[in-house]
Enzyme design. Sequence first.
Site, PDB file in Angstrom:
ATOM      1  N   LYS A 181       0.858  -1.183   0.000  1.00 25.60           N
ATOM      2  CA  LYS A 181       0.000   0.000   0.000  1.00 25.60           C
ATOM      3  C   LYS A 181       0.893   1.230   0.000  1.00 25.60           C
ATOM      4  CE  LYS A 181      -1.880   2.546   3.149  1.00 25.60           C
ATOM      5  NZ  LYS A 181      -1.803   3.897   2.487  1.00 25.60           N
ATOM      6  N   GLY A 233       7.022   5.202   8.254  1.00 26.47           N
ATOM      7  CA  GLY A 233       6.140   6.341   8.475  1.00 26.47           C
ATOM      8  C   GLY A 233       6.334   6.907   9.864  1.00 26.47           C
ATOM      9  N   SER A 234       5.305   7.526  10.394  1.00 25.76           N
ATOM     10  CA  SER A 234       5.410   8.196  11.685  1.00 25.76           C
ATOM     11  C   SER A 234       5.444   7.192  12.833  1.00 25.76           C
ATOM     12  CB  SER A 234       4.228   9.146  11.876  1.00 25.76           C
ATOM     13  OG  SER A 234       3.042   8.424  12.128  1.00 25.76           O
ATOM     14  N   THR A 237       1.819   6.165  13.986  1.00 28.20           N
ATOM     15  CA  THR A 237       1.194   5.165  13.122  1.00 28.20           C
ATOM     16  C   THR A 237       1.880   3.818  13.272  1.00 28.20           C
ATOM     17  OG1 THR A 237       0.600   6.903  11.548  1.00 28.20           O
ATOM     18  CG2 THR A 237       0.517   4.637  10.760  1.00 28.20           C
ATOM     19  N   GLY A 238       3.201   3.827  13.420  1.00 28.26           N
ATOM     20  CA  GLY A 238       3.925   2.582  13.625  1.00 28.26           C
ATOM     21  C   GLY A 238       3.462   1.831  14.859  1.00 28.26           C
ATOM     22  N   GLU A 256      10.254   1.406  10.325  1.00 28.11           N
ATOM     23  CA  GLU A 256      11.222   2.501  10.161  1.00 28.11           C
ATOM     24  C   GLU A 256      10.452   3.785  10.361  1.00 28.11           C
ATOM     25  OE1 GLU A 256      12.813   5.590   8.950  1.00 28.11           O
ATOM     26  OE2 GLU A 256      12.857   4.800   6.911  1.00 28.11           O
ATOM     27  N   CYS A 291      13.017  11.637   6.915  1.00 29.05           N
ATOM     28  CA  CYS A 291      13.071  11.043   8.255  1.00 29.05           C
ATOM     29  C   CYS A 291      14.446  11.214   8.884  1.00 29.05           C
ATOM     30  CB  CYS A 291      12.680   9.568   8.196  1.00 29.05           C
ATOM     31  SG  CYS A 291      13.728   8.549   7.141  1.00 29.05           S
ATOM     32  N   GLU A 389       9.013  15.548  15.964  1.00 28.77           N
ATOM     33  CA  GLU A 389       9.509  15.542  14.583  1.00 28.77           C
ATOM     34  C   GLU A 389       8.679  16.542  13.779  1.00 28.77           C
ATOM     35  OE1 GLU A 389      10.734  12.294  11.187  1.00 28.77           O
ATOM     36  OE2 GLU A 389       8.800  12.037  12.183  1.00 28.77           O
TER      37      GLU A 389
END
Length: 487
Positions: A181, A233-234, A237-238, A256, A291, A389
């Site tokens: 995705k 991603g963030s 969300t991880g 990551e 990142c 971040e």
Amino acid sequence: MYFDPRSVDVVADQIIGGRRVPGAERREVPSPSDRRIVREISWASPDQVDEAVTTARRVWRDSGWGTTAPRERAALLYRWADLVEAHAEEIARLESLVSARVYPEVMARDAKVVSGVLRYFGEFADKIDGSVTPTTKDSLSFTVHEPHGVVAAIAPWNFPIILAAWKFAPALAAGNAVVLKPSELTPFATARIAELAVEAGLPAGLFNVVHGDGAVGATLVKHPGVDYVTFTGSSATGARIMADAALSGLKPVSLELGGKGPQLVFADAPDLERLAAMVARGITYNAGQVCFAGSRLVIERSIADSFLDKVKGHMAGGQAGETWADGTTVPPIINDSQLDRIDGIVRDAIADGAQAVCGAKRVDREASGFFTPTILRGVTTENRAYREEIFGPVLAVQEFDDVDEGVALADHPDYGLTASVHTADINKAFRAAQAIESGTVWINDWGRRTDFTAPFGGYKRSGLGKDMGRAGYEKYTKTKAIWLELA
């Protein structure tokens, strides 16, 4: 202008079983460079996510991909790499149309990284050995590596095709099937690359692409037919993805995630003019939407004034513009939501005592949005610009007087993706590199090169597991021990 954005044709559907499959509904994908330029993408329904995973499982089983001779898998990935290179201009237009990646960089770097990653991990297919373990003389114990099966991969919007390839190339080389995705903000180039896989000879349905937002991603992660999950991603969300994977079959996960990379600069750092240019690029590259951005400058107080003047001068040389325009070096912020967030953090930081050395302004054009390259001085550890971040061109500055203080400031309490240490003293450099909790530490340097050998991944809230290098291949396999009693 490198290309006319209005003339670019896109792949607007899911790629399932090697075919374009229209989704349950269509959503608009605006270009961050000109929001009046809009394409549509079809989002996957839960049934289509199920179809993609079920197809991947069936094709993986029926084709025998997991047990195909490693060199045969490698040969297919090489042909796929050749096709990516042959279609580099088309891929670059699709990437630059809806992302913040400027066209010349996609041509010179991103497309080449994708083809290079396919070749690099293709070479790994027959390079990972098992081992024979010590036993009694009438026994034989050895290990073999096997693919997980179906890998769910979720890629971000900031380097769409590169970070997607970091996932699908090693997963497929190791013998897995993949359902990817991409970000709903940047879906088109990745879908086209998936079509090229079938043209290269990959079994149709071994690599499928579904489109949609986080809800579609959650459906994919929770699917019982998924054996392994990889996400970039963030950090927030991880964490949700890790929980979803644990609650739906205890699937292994690699993540990551975000970073707050320090540039730790000592007064004896070599070539301060060159270093100032590097620090400026470390936070303005891709408009700070990186990142591993060098988003924190931790600098020895005795050189802070003069060094910041140099960094400010280099920041002033950037040219904001559309990703397809000649001369653009500072691309737009991906969307208004992210622009609002950057602006909000900067305003909060100044309200809490930080001083804006330069920038600190959002620029809303008629159909795009930018944030001026910014230096915030006097940022404390309680300040939002230190804690979060930002994912924009904002450099938070802290100053120190001795080595221990500098190293302590550089070591962020929450994030540990990358760090840079700049000094001519090798002992000081290694002392700092060992003390800073970070997955990558550069000494007198910043940024990933286009080599593929170094593993990449973070400590703490910056993630777990590694992409790239040997570790980035091995995570897509599981190890089986086989014990044989000899007659």
